[in-house]
Design a protein around this motif. Structure first.
Motif, short mmCIF file in Angstrom:
data_model
loop_
_atom_site.label_atom_id
_atom_site.label_comp_id
_atom_site.label_asym_id
_atom_site.label_seq_id
_atom_site.Cartn_x
_atom_site.Cartn_y
_atom_site.Cartn_z
N UNK A 61 0.82 -1.21 0.00
CA UNK A 61 0.00 0.00 0.00
C UNK A 61 0.86 1.26 0.00
N UNK A 62 2.02 1.22 0.68
CA UNK A 62 2.91 2.37 0.67
C UNK A 62 3.61 2.53 -0.68
N UNK A 63 3.89 1.41 -1.33
CA UNK A 63 4.47 1.49 -2.67
C UNK A 63 3.47 2.10 -3.65
N UNK A 64 2.21 1.76 -3.49
CA UNK A 64 1.20 2.36 -4.37
C UNK A 64 1.14 3.88 -4.15
N UNK A 65 1.23 4.32 -2.93
CA UNK A 65 1.24 5.76 -2.65
C UNK A 65 2.47 6.43 -3.28
N UNK A 66 3.61 5.73 -3.22
CA UNK A 66 4.83 6.23 -3.88
C UNK A 66 4.59 6.44 -5.37
N UNK A 67 3.97 5.43 -6.01
CA UNK A 67 3.71 5.53 -7.44
C UNK A 67 2.77 6.70 -7.75
N UNK A 68 1.70 6.81 -6.99
CA UNK A 68 0.74 7.89 -7.22
C UNK A 68 1.39 9.26 -7.03
N UNK A 69 2.20 9.40 -6.02
CA UNK A 69 2.87 10.67 -5.75
C UNK A 69 3.80 11.08 -6.89
N UNK A 70 4.36 10.08 -7.58
CA UNK A 70 5.27 10.37 -8.69
C UNK A 70 4.58 10.35 -10.06
N UNK A 71 3.25 10.22 -10.06
CA UNK A 71 2.51 10.25 -11.32
C UNK A 71 2.65 8.99 -12.14
N UNK A 72 2.93 7.87 -11.48
CA UNK A 72 3.14 6.60 -12.18
C UNK A 72 1.90 5.73 -12.08
N UNK A 73 1.43 5.25 -13.23
CA UNK A 73 0.34 4.27 -13.28
C UNK A 73 0.87 3.00 -13.93
N UNK A 74 0.05 1.99 -13.94
CA UNK A 74 0.45 0.72 -14.57
C UNK A 74 0.73 0.90 -16.05
N UNK A 75 0.15 1.92 -16.67
CA UNK A 75 0.30 2.14 -18.11
C UNK A 75 1.31 3.22 -18.47
N UNK A 76 2.02 3.73 -17.49
CA UNK A 76 3.04 4.76 -17.76
C UNK A 76 4.33 4.10 -18.26
N UNK A 88 17.28 22.93 -13.66
CA UNK A 88 16.08 23.33 -12.93
C UNK A 88 15.41 22.12 -12.30
N UNK A 89 14.80 22.31 -11.15
CA UNK A 89 14.15 21.23 -10.43
C UNK A 89 12.74 21.02 -10.98
N UNK A 90 12.47 19.81 -11.42
CA UNK A 90 11.15 19.46 -11.92
C UNK A 90 10.34 18.80 -10.81
N UNK A 91 9.13 19.26 -10.62
CA UNK A 91 8.29 18.77 -9.53
C UNK A 91 7.54 17.50 -9.90
N UNK A 92 7.20 16.73 -8.89
CA UNK A 92 6.40 15.53 -9.10
C UNK A 92 4.98 15.94 -9.49
N UNK A 93 4.33 15.11 -10.30
CA UNK A 93 2.95 15.38 -10.74
C UNK A 93 2.07 14.20 -10.36
N UNK A 94 1.46 14.23 -9.19
CA UNK A 94 0.69 13.08 -8.69
C UNK A 94 -0.51 12.72 -9.56
N UNK A 95 -0.91 11.45 -9.46
CA UNK A 95 -2.14 10.97 -10.12
C UNK A 95 -3.02 10.33 -9.06
N UNK A 96 -4.27 10.02 -9.42
CA UNK A 96 -5.24 9.53 -8.45
C UNK A 96 -5.34 8.01 -8.38
N UNK A 97 -5.01 7.32 -9.49
CA UNK A 97 -5.20 5.88 -9.51
C UNK A 97 -4.04 5.19 -10.20
N UNK A 98 -3.56 4.07 -9.62
CA UNK A 98 -2.48 3.30 -10.23
C UNK A 98 -2.99 2.47 -11.40
N UNK A 99 -4.23 2.03 -11.32
CA UNK A 99 -4.82 1.29 -12.44
C UNK A 99 -4.70 -0.21 -12.32
#
Length: 448
Positions: free
Chosen positions: A226-241, A288-299
């Motif tokens: 569950x914490x790994x899923x939060x990590x993925x969401x915080x970094x904008x990563x889904x199963x299809x990325x 330049x520092x690029x910010x993380x772009x979170x997403x809502x669902x890992x998929x």
């Protein structure tokens, strides 16, 4: 009159100069003989010949670079990339000659050097020639690749390790080989919230991942699902990325790559050779520092690929299956036999009883046995050869471990690139095993 003579001399000098240049170029081209396709084909099995791919490692692995019709290398060819000649290391020339010798590229052989750009083979030829090699032949591999009847070899999953040009094409909005479209994320991976490597210059658009986002001490195992899923969401990563990972040293990137595949990300890539591969191509960096772009669902429900990373109980099962499985130790020989733990925070020395040595490097920050001199993946034949000595074969169930999972994750990825199927990472590794009471431990050289 003086002006006329001056003009005549100028013209004559110019003609002589141009003619001299033409002769020098011709002499350079004629210095090394070109071998014809039919002659090369007839000598593929000839022990007096050694066929050498001088292109970058990615082309050898399977990528269609420099306009070749088919990717991969000529069947039976070894590798000696032209860019190795430019790598900045101590005692470079002696190291390169030792590498050549270990690959069977010796002065007594007919050495066939091939490329696809008309430059790489000549560069290697010049290096070998000045070191006593005189039976050198040049070949254009595009001719071989055009004939579908001639054998070429690509690693089954070569796409998991990408060349710098592939990443550049993604950034430029192109659709490079094996990319099927969809969202893309590029990450620089290293330890720490503030990464010196990232701040000094990173691939444009890249975001920093701190390895603490996927693991924690004292065992340094991966986080809960569950914490790994939060990590993925915080970094904008889904199963299809499509996720591209790299580092100044890529070991941390492989660690995160293995975890993402375990979670269920379908398309994870690692830049072969790390940041230096990008710099070598002359591509720009940004600071330049690029910010993380979170997403809502890992998929997908994490983990999709549960068996890609295993834990203590599965490691015990593998050790008990002495015929069909191997628990493979990716640590230095000194760590394996118990001379050192390899870590200042791991007290125990030795190995899990029954674990076999899978090679590594001389210390925990080093994987020289699996890397070329430019830190790209070593060729599969060489890896499989030293594994075979320890009974580590592709037909078995293989699980790799090290101290805390970094080195073993990189080797797991290489095994995956090769197409070995029944493979996993034992996440807890020696740190967990040595700190768990009652588990059998061996020290010293094993009886084989």
């Amino acid at each position: 009159m003086k002006r006329l003579i001056s003009i005549i001399l100028t013209v004559l000098f110019g003609v002589t100069f141009l003619t001299g240049c033409s002769q020098n170029k011709q002499t350079s081209n004629l210095k090394f003989k070109e071998i014809k396709t039919e002659e090369l084909k007839n000598n593929l099995e000839n022990k007096d010949y050694v066929i050498v791919d001088t292109r970058i490692n990615d082309a050898y692995n399977g990528w269609k670079l420099d306009g070749v019709k088919r990717g991969g290398h000529i069947k039976g060819a070894t590798d000696f990339a032209a860019n190795w000649v430019d790598v900045d290391v101590a005692n470079k020339e002696s190291k390169l000659l030792e590498i050549a010798k270990n690959k069977g590229i010796t002065p007594d052989k007919n050495v066939v050097l091939y490329d696809a750009n008309g430059k790489d083979a000549l560069k290697v030829a010049e290096f070998l020639s000045k070191n006593g090699y005189n039976k050198i032949y040049i070949y254009d591999v595009k001719k071989w690749a055009e004939d579908e009847s001639l054998p070429m070899v690509s690693y089954k999953n070569y796409h998991m390790l990408v060349p710098a040009v592939w990443v550049k094409d993604l950034i430029d909005g192109k659709n490079p080989e094996t990319y099927s479209g969809g969202p893309v994320k590029i990450f620089e991976v290293s330890w720490g919230d503030e990464s010196k490597d990232y701040n000094n210059g990173h691939i444009p658009g890249a975001v920093h991942i701190n390895t603490d986002e996927v693991e924690e001490g004292p065992m340094w195992n991966r986080l809960s699902d569950d914490r790994l899923e939060k990590f993925a969401l915080n970094n904008g990563i889904t199963a299809d990325t499509t996720v591209v990972l790299y580092g100044t040293d890529s070991m941390a990137a492989f660690r995160v790559a293995a975890i993402l595949k375990y979670m269920g990300v379908k398309d994870v890539r690692v830049l072969n050779g790390g940041l230096s591969a990008w710099v070598r191509e002359g591509y720009q960096l940004e600071t330049k520092k690029n910010s993380k772009s979170p997403v809502q669902s890992f998929g997908a429900k994490v983990p999709v690929n549960k068996n890609y990373i295993i834990d203590l109980e599965e490691a015990k099962e593998i050790l008990n299956d002495k015929q069909g499985s191997c628990l493979v130790d990716i640590r230095s020989w000194e760590e394996y036999i118990g001379k050192t733990s390899g870590y200042d925070y791991i007290k125990g020395k030795g190995r899990p009883q029954g674990a076999v040595w899978g090679h590594a490097g001389t210390d925990p920050n080093n994987l020289q046995d699996f890397r070329n001199i430019d830190n790209t993946m070593r060729n599969a034949n060489e890896i499989l050869s030293f594994w075979k000595e320890w009974g580590i074969t592709p037909d078995k169930r293989l699980s790799f471990f090290c101290g805390t999972g970094w080195r073993a994750a990189e080797v797991l990825w290489y095994a995956d690139v090769m197409g070995i199927e029944n493979i996993s990472l034992y996440d807890g590794g020696w740190n967990e095993w040595s700190n768990t009471k009652g588990l059998p431990i061996e020290v010293g050289e094993p009886k084989r």
